[in-house]
Design a protein around this motif. Sequence first.
Motif, PDB file in Angstrom:
ATOM      1  N   THR A 139     -25.169  16.578  19.171  1.00 27.31           N
ATOM      2  CA  THR A 139     -23.773  16.212  19.456  1.00 27.31           C
ATOM      3  C   THR A 139     -23.359  15.018  18.604  1.00 27.31           C
ATOM      4  N   TYR A 143     -20.281  15.099  15.900  1.00 24.75           N
ATOM      5  CA  TYR A 143     -19.175  14.154  16.015  1.00 24.75           C
ATOM      6  C   TYR A 143     -19.005  13.343  14.732  1.00 24.75           C
ATOM      7  N   LEU A 159      -8.366  15.043  23.134  1.00 21.83           N
ATOM      8  CA  LEU A 159      -9.834  14.945  23.098  1.00 21.83           C
ATOM      9  C   LEU A 159     -10.517  16.156  23.733  1.00 21.83           C
ATOM     10  N   ALA A 163     -13.434  18.141  21.905  1.00 19.48           N
ATOM     11  CA  ALA A 163     -14.730  18.394  22.554  1.00 19.48           C
ATOM     12  C   ALA A 163     -15.090  19.874  22.450  1.00 19.48           C
ATOM     13  N   MET A 168     -18.976  20.783  22.911  1.00 16.19           N
ATOM     14  CA  MET A 168     -19.480  19.887  23.955  1.00 16.19           C
ATOM     15  C   MET A 168     -18.419  19.705  25.024  1.00 16.19           C
ATOM     16  N   THR A 169     -18.835  19.138  26.145  1.00 13.77           N
ATOM     17  CA  THR A 169     -17.883  18.840  27.209  1.00 13.77           C
ATOM     18  C   THR A 169     -17.158  17.537  26.887  1.00 13.77           C
ATOM     19  N   GLN A 170     -16.077  17.275  27.607  1.00 11.32           N
ATOM     20  CA  GLN A 170     -15.361  16.015  27.408  1.00 11.32           C
ATOM     21  C   GLN A 170     -16.252  14.831  27.785  1.00 11.32           C
ATOM     22  N   GLN A 171     -17.109  15.011  28.789  1.00 14.97           N
ATOM     23  CA  GLN A 171     -18.028  13.946  29.184  1.00 14.97           C
ATOM     24  C   GLN A 171     -19.028  13.640  28.064  1.00 14.97           C
ATOM     25  N   GLN A 172     -19.545  14.685  27.431  1.00 20.48           N
ATOM     26  CA  GLN A 172     -20.458  14.477  26.307  1.00 20.48           C
ATOM     27  C   GLN A 172     -19.752  13.769  25.160  1.00 20.48           C
ATOM     28  N   LEU A 173     -18.525  14.178  24.882  1.00 17.18           N
ATOM     29  CA  LEU A 173     -17.757  13.546  23.813  1.00 17.18           C
ATOM     30  C   LEU A 173     -17.519  12.074  24.138  1.00 17.18           C
ATOM     31  N   SER A 174     -17.158  11.774  25.368  1.00 16.01           N
ATOM     32  CA  SER A 174     -16.938  10.380  25.771  1.00 16.01           C
ATOM     33  C   SER A 174     -18.207   9.555  25.596  1.00 16.01           C
ATOM     34  N   ARG A 177     -18.813   8.971  21.866  1.00 19.89           N
ATOM     35  CA  ARG A 177     -17.849   7.979  21.354  1.00 19.89           C
ATOM     36  C   ARG A 177     -18.190   6.569  21.824  1.00 19.89           C
TER      37      ARG A 177
END
Length: 181
Positions: A139, A143, A159, A163, A168-174, A177
């Motif tokens: 991930t 990114y 976002l 994602a 990936m999920t939004q949680q993974q993206l967060s 980041r």
Amino acid sequence: MVSEKNLKIIENVIHLFDSHIYRKKEILMDIDQVHRDLFYIKKGVVRIFYYDEKAQDHTHWISSDHSFIALFSSVLSGKAVPFGIEVIEDNSEIFRLPYRELLELKSNNPEIQQFMEDLFAESLITMGSRLMDLQIKTTDQRYNDFVAAHPDWLQRINLGYIAGYLGMTQQQLSKVRAQQK
């Protein structure tokens, strides 16, 4: 993004096609339809999306300024596909290029023929690379590659769509980041 050579070819023929200014959330092509058009995005952002068995929305592909977007499997086969195309940025200027008309232009113009061959080849290579990235890269790597290739997209695109595009999920993206900061 279209090469400089192909951008000049597009500029020579684009006047033959209709452009329209679209608003965010407008659908260019519906899900489960036969898609027979290519779209040239002069300015704006567009995505290919689908719904899973739980009716959750997923982003399959994103394209922006001076690029093409199409569902080539449907364009070439004439069969419906479970994907749609949606505008995701207000005031997107987009040209609809009917595939039949492009074929007619191609038969009389070797430049258009070469352009279409380049477009299909580039699409195939890009999709193959994307599939490989989703299967092989972490991930964090996906990114970082995304930010390097499309630094302006973080300010232009939701976002959640990013994602999904990155697999990936939004949680993974967060999380990714947050680790980058």
